[in-house]
Design a protein around this motif. Sequence first.
Motif, PDB file in Angstrom:
ATOM      1  N   GLY A 190       0.847  -1.195   0.000  1.00 48.78           N
ATOM      2  CA  GLY A 190       0.000   0.000   0.000  1.00 48.78           C
ATOM      3  C   GLY A 190       0.877   1.237   0.000  1.00 48.78           C
ATOM      4  N   SER A 191       0.266   2.388  -0.315  1.00 46.25           N
ATOM      5  CA  SER A 191       1.114   3.554  -0.581  1.00 46.25           C
ATOM      6  C   SER A 191       0.536   4.851  -0.017  1.00 46.25           C
ATOM      7  N   PRO A 192       1.304   5.668   0.669  1.00 40.02           N
ATOM      8  CA  PRO A 192       2.597   5.323   1.238  1.00 40.02           C
ATOM      9  C   PRO A 192       2.378   4.510   2.501  1.00 40.02           C
ATOM     10  N   GLY A 227       6.318  -1.236  -3.930  1.00 43.59           N
ATOM     11  CA  GLY A 227       6.627   0.151  -3.554  1.00 43.59           C
ATOM     12  C   GLY A 227       6.106   0.427  -2.159  1.00 43.59           C
ATOM     13  N   GLY A 228       5.517   1.616  -1.972  1.00 41.68           N
ATOM     14  CA  GLY A 228       4.952   1.953  -0.670  1.00 41.68           C
ATOM     15  C   GLY A 228       5.896   2.712   0.241  1.00 41.68           C
ATOM     16  N   PHE A 229       7.124   2.894  -0.204  1.00 42.28           N
ATOM     17  CA  PHE A 229       8.109   3.571   0.652  1.00 42.28           C
ATOM     18  C   PHE A 229       7.693   5.034   0.834  1.00 42.28           C
ATOM     19  N   ALA A 266      12.708  -3.892  -5.915  1.00 44.20           N
ATOM     20  CA  ALA A 266      11.716  -2.976  -5.340  1.00 44.20           C
ATOM     21  C   ALA A 266      11.189  -2.093  -6.466  1.00 44.20           C
ATOM     22  N   GLU A 267       9.969  -1.605  -6.288  1.00 37.95           N
ATOM     23  CA  GLU A 267       9.336  -0.777  -7.332  1.00 37.95           C
ATOM     24  C   GLU A 267       8.922   0.581  -6.764  1.00 37.95           C
ATOM     25  N   PRO A 268       9.847   1.375  -6.286  1.00 41.69           N
ATOM     26  CA  PRO A 268       9.449   2.655  -5.681  1.00 41.69           C
ATOM     27  C   PRO A 268       9.002   3.680  -6.723  1.00 41.69           C
ATOM     28  N   ALA A 364       4.651  13.161  -7.178  1.00 38.36           N
ATOM     29  CA  ALA A 364       4.169  11.813  -7.502  1.00 38.36           C
ATOM     30  C   ALA A 364       2.656  11.771  -7.614  1.00 38.36           C
ATOM     31  N   TYR A 365       2.154  10.987  -8.579  1.00 36.18           N
ATOM     32  CA  TYR A 365       0.714  10.758  -8.755  1.00 36.18           C
ATOM     33  C   TYR A 365      -0.063  12.076  -8.820  1.00 36.18           C
ATOM     34  N   SER A 366       0.464  13.043  -9.504  1.00 28.81           N
ATOM     35  CA  SER A 366      -0.146  14.368  -9.578  1.00 28.81           C
ATOM     36  C   SER A 366      -0.210  14.781 -11.050  1.00 28.81           C
TER      37      SER A 366
HETATM   38  C1  LIG Z   1       2.591  -2.645  -8.875  1.00 31.98           C
HETATM   39  C2  LIG Z   1       3.052  -1.359  -8.286  1.00 31.98           C
HETATM   40  N1  LIG Z   1       4.364  -1.214  -8.010  1.00 31.98           N
HETATM   41  C3  LIG Z   1       4.842  -0.067  -7.504  1.00 31.98           C
HETATM   42  C4  LIG Z   1       4.024   1.007  -7.254  1.00 31.98           C
HETATM   43  C5  LIG Z   1       4.634   2.261  -6.711  1.00 31.98           C
HETATM   44  O1  LIG Z   1       4.281   2.453  -5.398  1.00 31.98           O
HETATM   45  P1  LIG Z   1       4.842   3.666  -4.559  1.00 31.98           P
HETATM   46  O2  LIG Z   1       4.613   4.892  -5.311  1.00 31.98           O
HETATM   47  O3  LIG Z   1       4.099   3.600  -3.287  1.00 31.98           O
HETATM   48  O4  LIG Z   1       6.306   3.423  -4.338  1.00 31.98           O
HETATM   49  C6  LIG Z   1       2.643   0.889  -7.477  1.00 31.98           C
HETATM   50  C7  LIG Z   1       1.734   1.996  -7.169  1.00 31.98           C
HETATM   51  O5  LIG Z   1       0.562   2.003  -7.453  1.00 31.98           O
HETATM   52  C8  LIG Z   1       2.138  -0.330  -8.019  1.00 31.98           C
HETATM   53  O6  LIG Z   1       0.838  -0.476  -8.292  1.00 31.98           O
END
Ligand SMILES: Cc1ncc(COP(=O)(O)O)c(C=O)c1O
Length: 384
Positions: A190-192, A227-229, A266-268, A364-366
């Motif tokens: 989940g994020s963040p 992600g989620g960091f 990791a997928e930040p 981010a996300y904006s």
């Molecule tokens: C599959 C996946 N990976 C990575 C992220 C990135 O997450 P964050 O922005 O919290 O690092 C997301 C965000 O929606 C995601 O859906």
Amino acid sequence: MGKRLRVLEEWVLPLSKERIEELTSQFGTPLLILLRERVVRNYRAFQRFLPGVEVFYAVKANPHPSVVGLLASLGASFDVASQQEIALVTSFGVAPERMIFANTIKRREGILYARRVGVSLMTYDNEEELKKIQRYYPEAKLVLRLKTPSNGSRIDLSYKFGAEPEEALELLLRAQDMGLVPVGLSFHVGSPCHNPKTYATALHIVEDVLLKARARGLFLTLIDIGGGFPLHTYSNEGGPASLEIVSEVVYPLLEPFLSRGFRVIAEPGRSIVGNAGILVTRVIGKAVRSGKIWYYLDDGLYGTFSAIPFDKARFSFYALRESDQEVLCTLAGPTCDSLDVVAEDVVLPPLEVDDLVVVPDIGAYSWASATTFNGFDKPQVVMV
Ligand SMILES: Cc1ncc(COP(=O)(O)O)c(C=O)c1O
């Protein structure tokens, strides 16, 4: 102003008033200023606090070419969610092995495109997806995404995605039976996520599935911690949590996997670009409605502030105008939709039409989800 507060203010608004004015007179408003040095610092923080973990930047957070190009030049890998994101990343010369197609429900065209350009690592969480992959990209390397708790997170990313841990083994064996290639497990807390223990819980679920798979002769070699960091990477940046703090809990749990030869990725997204973005928006109108002051801005919920409905984000607002006075005001966007209200009960100096309002931590996300509703262009972006 106390010393610590001043340090925080400088961290929050690192550009001088003059520099902001100079940039807006050059590029106009609304303007999203991206700070190159922060993107670099955030990316390097992952290498510092999670050494050995490969960073796949989640392009969805901010797909602006300046961000993707910069990260590509630093040697980052990329989490892509669509054919278009694959094409964008490829245009910077990034090899397909440096991408993961991390969308568990992919369009047929997306899978075919991934095959054409060789992006073979991809996630899934259900049997229908396996059928599509078997048909369109049977050699793909599959990562099963697990549903894990989202405690301490603003956005739950295990609601729409993720296989129940109880069905994980079956989905892995099913892939194998279909002649496909399962290689690993993934999750997203989940994020963040401000509770590092949530990563620990997810990693325990991963460990359990790995053991069960091994007992059935299936040896997985990749763990994707998603992600989620948090927005901040270093503890002294003033946020409630930081990558530094998260890593103290998470890294000791990853080390045993790394030392056993697992590939850990990791997928930040947010923590790479969130605090690198500063929005400058202009007051285009003002009114008093039901005894309250309203300032209308040239950016709103259909633009960069789309982070408010989509990412449930809350922002701080700073005016460049200096004044001893303060007023309580409502900030609204420029469209004809009355839903387009950015924030209420904001404390700012009394403003005039043409004044600039600055919003930090909005990278981010904006801009990524900004639209052109009512004909307004997406904000300009400049990296400095
Ligand atoms: C599959 C996946 N990976 C990575 C992220 C990135 O997450 P964050 O922005 O919290 O690092 C997301 C965000 O929606 C995601 O859906």
